[in-house]
Structures are given as structure tokens and as C-alpha cells.
Design a protein around this motif. Structure first.
Motif, PDB file in Angstrom:
ATOM      1  N   UNK A 179     -14.910   4.660  64.597  1.00 47.48           N
ATOM      2  CA  UNK A 179     -14.070   3.459  64.703  1.00 47.48           C
ATOM      3  C   UNK A 179     -12.635   3.766  64.278  1.00 47.48           C
ATOM      4  N   UNK A 180     -12.493   4.560  63.222  1.00 46.46           N
ATOM      5  CA  UNK A 180     -11.161   4.946  62.769  1.00 46.46           C
ATOM      6  C   UNK A 180     -10.440   5.765  63.837  1.00 46.46           C
ATOM      7  N   UNK A 181     -11.166   6.703  64.443  1.00 49.82           N
ATOM      8  CA  UNK A 181     -10.595   7.543  65.494  1.00 49.82           C
ATOM      9  C   UNK A 181     -10.160   6.705  66.685  1.00 49.82           C
ATOM     10  N   UNK A 182     -10.955   5.692  67.017  1.00 48.06           N
ATOM     11  CA  UNK A 182     -10.597   4.835  68.144  1.00 48.06           C
ATOM     12  C   UNK A 182      -9.297   4.075  67.872  1.00 48.06           C
ATOM     13  N   UNK A 183      -9.079   3.681  66.616  1.00 51.82           N
ATOM     14  CA  UNK A 183      -7.820   3.028  66.247  1.00 51.82           C
ATOM     15  C   UNK A 183      -6.655   4.006  66.383  1.00 51.82           C
ATOM     16  N   UNK A 184      -6.889   5.267  65.959  1.00 52.25           N
ATOM     17  CA  UNK A 184      -5.844   6.278  66.105  1.00 52.25           C
ATOM     18  C   UNK A 184      -5.558   6.552  67.582  1.00 52.25           C
ATOM     19  N   UNK A 185      -6.618   6.523  68.402  1.00 55.64           N
ATOM     20  CA  UNK A 185      -6.426   6.720  69.844  1.00 55.64           C
ATOM     21  C   UNK A 185      -5.542   5.633  70.421  1.00 55.64           C
ATOM     22  N   UNK A 186      -5.780   4.381  70.014  1.00 52.08           N
ATOM     23  CA  UNK A 186      -4.987   3.262  70.510  1.00 52.08           C
ATOM     24  C   UNK A 186      -3.538   3.366  70.035  1.00 52.08           C
ATOM     25  N   UNK A 187      -3.368   3.749  68.773  1.00 47.64           N
ATOM     26  CA  UNK A 187      -2.010   3.908  68.240  1.00 47.64           C
ATOM     27  C   UNK A 187      -1.250   4.997  68.995  1.00 47.64           C
ATOM     28  N   UNK A 188      -1.923   6.121  69.232  1.00 50.90           N
ATOM     29  CA  UNK A 188      -1.291   7.239  69.933  1.00 50.90           C
ATOM     30  C   UNK A 188      -0.941   6.853  71.368  1.00 50.90           C
ATOM     31  N   UNK A 189      -1.824   6.085  71.988  1.00 47.95           N
ATOM     32  CA  UNK A 189      -1.594   5.674  73.378  1.00 47.95           C
ATOM     33  C   UNK A 189      -0.398   4.736  73.512  1.00 47.95           C
ATOM     34  N   UNK A 190      -0.049   4.055  72.418  1.00 47.40           N
ATOM     35  CA  UNK A 190       1.059   3.103  72.463  1.00 47.40           C
ATOM     36  C   UNK A 190       2.375   3.675  71.922  1.00 47.40           C
ATOM     37  N   UNK A 191       2.414   4.977  71.706  1.00 39.97           N
ATOM     38  CA  UNK A 191       3.667   5.587  71.295  1.00 39.97           C
ATOM     39  C   UNK A 191       4.721   5.391  72.386  1.00 39.97           C
ATOM     40  N   UNK A 192       5.928   5.084  71.968  1.00 43.14           N
ATOM     41  CA  UNK A 192       7.016   4.857  72.917  1.00 43.14           C
ATOM     42  C   UNK A 192       8.266   5.596  72.445  1.00 43.14           C
ATOM     43  N   UNK A 193       8.663   6.682  73.144  1.00 42.62           N
ATOM     44  CA  UNK A 193       8.042   7.198  74.368  1.00 42.62           C
ATOM     45  C   UNK A 193       6.708   7.880  74.079  1.00 42.62           C
ATOM     46  N   UNK A 194       5.890   8.065  75.112  1.00 42.33           N
ATOM     47  CA  UNK A 194       4.590   8.712  74.925  1.00 42.33           C
ATOM     48  C   UNK A 194       4.763  10.144  74.418  1.00 42.33           C
ATOM     49  N   UNK A 195       3.786  10.604  73.635  1.00 42.61           N
ATOM     50  CA  UNK A 195       3.855  11.988  73.171  1.00 42.61           C
ATOM     51  C   UNK A 195       3.557  12.924  74.339  1.00 42.61           C
ATOM     52  N   UNK A 196       4.177  14.072  74.329  1.00 44.73           N
ATOM     53  CA  UNK A 196       3.999  15.038  75.411  1.00 44.73           C
ATOM     54  C   UNK A 196       3.373  16.345  74.932  1.00 44.73           C
ATOM     55  N   UNK A 197       3.259  16.512  73.625  1.00 45.74           N
ATOM     56  CA  UNK A 197       2.611  17.704  73.067  1.00 45.74           C
ATOM     57  C   UNK A 197       2.229  17.405  71.626  1.00 45.74           C
ATOM     58  N   UNK A 198       1.513  18.315  71.041  1.00 50.23           N
ATOM     59  CA  UNK A 198       1.151  18.208  69.622  1.00 50.23           C
ATOM     60  C   UNK A 198       1.508  19.527  68.935  1.00 50.23           C
ATOM     61  N   UNK A 199       2.024  19.450  67.701  1.00 54.83           N
ATOM     62  CA  UNK A 199       2.207  18.267  66.870  1.00 54.83           C
ATOM     63  C   UNK A 199       3.376  17.404  67.351  1.00 54.83           C
ATOM     64  N   UNK A 200       3.207  16.098  67.229  1.00 57.33           N
ATOM     65  CA  UNK A 200       4.228  15.125  67.603  1.00 57.33           C
ATOM     66  C   UNK A 200       4.646  14.404  66.327  1.00 57.33           C
TER      67      UNK A 200
END
Length: 240
Positions: A179-200
């Protein structure tokens, strides 16, 4: 070869890594240095009045990403060594380039299933070890082992650091970690601008992109409070 020494003088952790020539003291900070911010639905941070002067520093990463592990161990560790942590709300977000397979709703990690396990364990560590110095120390140890190719030995980090294993494993086994990971997934998906590589790396909602290794300068420039740490004075000329 990596050796991780036990807690010293009840207030300091010392790590020694001969392969990367790293000497890192990690101070056990007071609860006042814990997070004073939390994400909005769009992934951006709300900041409480107590920590309103602090700079939000967020790292979006994958647990088995080599460049992410190197950044956590060799670069990010400096926020503790140089007292930069006193002006930072440090957030670690272990999701990175993972994604959800829409056909079966399964989480797919860039570096395989073992990365999914470590991502979830690190999410659990962040959740149950509330003090940033404690969960960072554990994640630091995990990522140390990643650099050495020994990430499967992650359980040894608990004993080496004197940190409790049960709360983290209970979080993982219960499914709360997912559940925690899913929240992180949603947060990452809403980055503006979107991340293009890691580490971001993001400082006060501004992505540093390719300049992420120069995060100290960006943090010092963003800090508007009093009593800036000495390291900010040393980069003052560059800021100006």
C-alpha cells in the motif's frame, strides 16, 4: 569490502567502506528533525508551520539502480555529515522507474522482482522508523550492499545498526508495504515535469534533472531561514 560498525558513543553511527573510501558519521537526531511535510494528491509537498523554513529535498529512486545506490551512499550521506539535515525535510521515495502492469495489476520493477522486495522493505522502513536518521541509516546500509552486489544480505543491516527488524518485516508481510509503494507510485506519476531517469532529485518542487549531484548548492540557495549550516557559506560564492 564493506564493514558496518555498531553504534558508537550511543549517538553516532560510523560506516567504513574501503572500496569507495567513504567515512560517514550519522548523528541520531532529535524528533524535531523528523518530517514536517507531507505530499499533496499531486505529489507536491505541504509544509507545516514548524518546518516552514526548511527546504524540501525529495529523492525518487529504484533500490537496485546502481546510480541511485551510489548517490545515496556517496552524495546524499553528506547532508548528515555537514549538518545540512538541520535545514532539510528529506524524503526518500523508492519507486523510480517501476510501473504497474494493467493487465494483471502486478508491480513490475526495472531491475526485477528482487528490486520490488527492496523497494517495499525501504518503504516500510520509512514508515515504521519515523526518525529520518534511523530509516536513512537502514536504507544506506541496504544500498551499500547493492553497490557490493550483496543486496540479498539486507537482513544483516538490522543487527549491524541495532535497529528493530520485526516492525519492518511485519509491515512487509502484512501487505502494508505494498500500500505504501502504491502511494509512492501515485506520487511519482504526478511529478511535474515527469521524471525521465533515476535518481530524480527535487528541491522545493523544482527538479534538478542532470544537475542532481549539485543538490547542496540548490538546497542552500532555496533556504531562506536563519542559521544556515557552514557548508552553505562555503558554496555562497557559487550561489551568488
Amino acid at each position: 569490502m564493506v564493514s558496518i560498525l555498531e553504534q558508537m558513543a550511543s549517538s553516532r553511527l560510523l560506516f567504513t567502506c574501503t572500496t569507495v573510501l567513504l567515512f560517514l558519521p550519522l548523528l541520531f537526531l532529535s524528533p524535531s528533525n523528523a518530517f514536517s511535510s507531507y505530499p499533496n494528491d499531486d505529489g507536491r509537498l505541504k509544509v507545516s508551520a514548524v518546518g516552514s523554513q526548511k527546504v524540501n529535498l525529495s529523492l525518487y529512486y529504484d533500490a537496485l539502480c546502481p546510480s541511485c545506490a551510489t548517490f545515496i551512499v556517496k552524495n546524499l550521506a553528506g547532508v548528515f555529515d555537514k549538518d545540512l539535515i538541520t535545514i532539510i525535510n528529506l524524503r526518500l521515495v523508492p519507486w523510480g522507474n517501476s510501473f504497474v502492469n494493467k493487465s494483471n495489476n502486478a508491480i513490475v520493477c526495472q531491475h526485477g522482482s528482487e528490486e520490488c522486495v527492496l523497494n517495499t522493505l525501504e518503504a516500510c522502513a520509512i514508515d515504521v522508523l519515523h526518525d529520518v536518521d534511523k530509516h536513512y541509516a537502514l536504507i544506506y546500509c541496504f544500498e551499500f550492499l547493492v553497490i557490493e552486489g550483496r543486496h540479498k544480505d539486507w537482513q544483516t543491516c538490522f543487527d549491524s545498526l541495532g535497529l528493530p527488524k520485526k516492525p519492518v518485516l511485519d509491515c512487509y508481510i502484512s501487505g502494508n508495504g505494498t500500500k505504501l509503494i502504491q502511494k509512492y507510485a501515485d506520487e511519482t506519476a504526478h511529478l511535474n515535469p515527469p521524471h525521465t531517469f533515476a535518481p530524480w532529485v527535487v528541491v522545493n518542487n523544482q527538479p534538478l534533472q542532470e544537475d542532481y549531484q549539485n543538490f547542496v548548492t540548490h538546497v542552500c540557495k532555496a533556504y531562506k531561514g536563519n542559521g544556515a549550516p557552514e557548508v552553505c557559506k562555503s558554496v555562497g560564492a557559487k550561489i551568488n
